[in-house]
Design a protein around this motif. Structure first.
Motif, PDB file in Angstrom:
ATOM      1  N   PHE A  57       0.831  -1.208   0.000  1.00  0.00           N
ATOM      2  CA  PHE A  57       0.000   0.000   0.000  1.00  0.00           C
ATOM      3  C   PHE A  57       0.863   1.256   0.000  1.00  0.00           C
ATOM      4  CE2 PHE A  57      -4.512  -1.040   1.729  1.00  0.00           C
ATOM      5  CZ  PHE A  57      -4.561  -2.215   1.000  1.00  0.00           C
ATOM      6  N   ASP A  58       2.207   1.082   0.078  1.00  0.00           N
ATOM      7  CA  ASP A  58       3.086   2.237   0.282  1.00  0.00           C
ATOM      8  C   ASP A  58       4.188   2.352  -0.764  1.00  0.00           C
ATOM      9  OD1 ASP A  58       4.619   0.032   0.964  1.00  0.00           O
ATOM     10  OD2 ASP A  58       5.561   0.989   2.689  1.00  0.00           O
ATOM     11  N   GLY A  63       2.229  -0.493  -5.797  1.00  0.00           N
ATOM     12  CA  GLY A  63       1.039  -0.603  -4.972  1.00  0.00           C
ATOM     13  C   GLY A  63       1.010   0.535  -3.980  1.00  0.00           C
ATOM     14  N   LYS A  65      -1.684   3.353  -1.959  1.00  0.00           N
ATOM     15  CA  LYS A  65      -3.063   3.770  -1.674  1.00  0.00           C
ATOM     16  C   LYS A  65      -3.207   5.251  -1.965  1.00  0.00           C
ATOM     17  CE  LYS A  65      -6.743   3.094   1.684  1.00  0.00           C
ATOM     18  NZ  LYS A  65      -7.105   2.490   2.966  1.00  0.00           N
ATOM     19  N   GLU A  71      -8.325   4.192  -3.173  1.00  0.00           N
ATOM     20  CA  GLU A  71      -8.014   3.029  -4.012  1.00  0.00           C
ATOM     21  C   GLU A  71      -6.504   2.749  -4.003  1.00  0.00           C
ATOM     22  OE1 GLU A  71     -10.308   1.142  -5.726  1.00  0.00           O
ATOM     23  OE2 GLU A  71     -11.802   2.348  -4.671  1.00  0.00           O
ATOM     24  N   VAL A  72      -6.153   1.469  -4.076  1.00  0.00           N
ATOM     25  CA  VAL A  72      -4.747   1.081  -4.191  1.00  0.00           C
ATOM     26  C   VAL A  72      -4.423   0.965  -5.679  1.00  0.00           C
ATOM     27  CG1 VAL A  72      -2.968  -0.524  -3.431  1.00  0.00           C
ATOM     28  CG2 VAL A  72      -5.033  -0.235  -2.065  1.00  0.00           C
ATOM     29  N   GLU A  73      -3.339   1.624  -6.097  1.00  0.00           N
ATOM     30  CA  GLU A  73      -3.013   1.709  -7.529  1.00  0.00           C
ATOM     31  C   GLU A  73      -1.562   1.306  -7.779  1.00  0.00           C
ATOM     32  OE1 GLU A  73      -5.897   5.674  -8.037  1.00  0.00           O
ATOM     33  OE2 GLU A  73      -3.699   5.870  -7.918  1.00  0.00           O
ATOM     34  N   ILE A  77      -1.040  -4.077  -8.821  1.00  0.00           N
ATOM     35  CA  ILE A  77      -2.504  -4.095  -8.683  1.00  0.00           C
ATOM     36  C   ILE A  77      -3.167  -4.406 -10.023  1.00  0.00           C
ATOM     37  CG2 ILE A  77      -4.522  -2.835  -7.859  1.00  0.00           C
ATOM     38  CD1 ILE A  77      -2.160  -3.286  -5.793  1.00  0.00           C
ATOM     39  N   GLU A  98      -3.293  -5.396   2.652  1.00  0.00           N
ATOM     40  CA  GLU A  98      -1.986  -4.762   2.778  1.00  0.00           C
ATOM     41  C   GLU A  98      -0.971  -5.701   3.423  1.00  0.00           C
ATOM     42  OE1 GLU A  98       0.148  -0.691   4.465  1.00  0.00           O
ATOM     43  OE2 GLU A  98      -1.864  -1.207   5.138  1.00  0.00           O
TER      44      GLU A  98
END
Length: 272
Positions: A57-58, A63, A65, A71-73, A77, A98
């Protein structure tokens, strides 16, 4: 005498009933064991009608957020969505959980996720714990520094250098081998490590060049130096023994590469 015979008959019938119940319980336990062995396999995933992927997520480009949309991009993803589309016919049949470099394998083996697609390098050590798909991304470890830094390559790391890295990543082990005199300061995730670099808590941050490029794109006062000093082939990880699911993922990856979808996703994130 008749009473004694009746008593023994009751005892025998009771024993037969007990043995029957024990046998039934044993069969039920055997069935339960067989069922649990398949947990996380392709049949269970299809019955659930979605794939649960462990993702970052980071990590910009792979990936991340989006704070404005939630949204996670990223590349990982989009690949995950297309894998679901190949397997289920619908890219939305996924759930994103995550993970960090430190938590991803424990979460997979605990059954919280079905697969890891999170900038994960294929190594022989990790193969002892998980099974990997074919390589889906080729990366290499590099260094991120403030522009104007005296550090230009791995050779410039000395005992007076503080290198920032992330716990549970191959980058930490690699830098200790490549620059054994340098001090290594580890963080839980990439966001924390990059924040520390910007705050001057270290001289350089090391991880895969693909991840560092995402950081540099956020702040143009930083740059990558020295090229790459390792090969970091990324794979998608599943629980050991989940052969059917692994085969399905490999087949889907092959389709994405042959029909041009993979290149389309790659160019979206890296050819800018």
């Amino acid at each position: 005498m008749l009473k004694l015979k009746k008593f023994f008959r009751l005892v025998v019938l009771s024993l037969i009933s007990i043995l029957f119940l024990v046998a039934c319980n044993s069969n039920d336990e055997g069935k339960s064991s067989e069922k649990s062995t398949g947990d996380g396999g392709l049949a269970a995933i299809k019955e659930r009608d979605k794939i649960t992927f462990g993702v970052k997520f980071d990590t910009k480009l792979f990936g991340l957020k989006n704070p404005s949309t939630g949204e996670v991009e990223g590349f990982d993803i989009d690949i995950a969505k297309q894998l679901a589309k190949e397997i289920f016919g619908d890219e939305n049949k996924i759930e994103l959980v995550e993970v960090t470099s430190k938590t991803r394998i424990p979460l997979l083996n605990k059954g919280d996720i079905d697969a890891i697609i999170a900038t994960m390098t294929i190594t022989e050590e990790r193969r002892k714990e998980v099974d990997f798909t074919e390589v889906y991304f080729e990366a290499g470890q590099s260094l991120l520094v403030k522009k104007g830094s005296a550090i230009k390559s791995i050779d410039d790391l000395t005992k007076d250098t503080t290198v920032l890295a992330v716990k549970g990543s191959t980058s930490t082990d690699n830098i200790r081998k490549a620059a054994p005199d340098a001090q290594v300061l580890e963080f839980e995730n990439y966001a924390e490590a990059f924040t520390a670099l910007k705050a001057g808590k270290g001289d350089t941050l090391t991880t895969d060049n693909s991840i560092l490029l995402g950081m540099a794109s956020e702040d143009d006062s930083f740059e990558l130096v020295g090229g790459t000093f390792t090969d970091e082939p990324y794979g998608i990880a599943v629980k050991k023994g989940n052969t059917e699911f692994l085969d399905a993922l490999n087949k889907a990856l092959e389709t994405l590469k042959s029909n041009g979808e993979f290149d389309k996703i790659y160019n979206k994130w890296f050819d800018k």
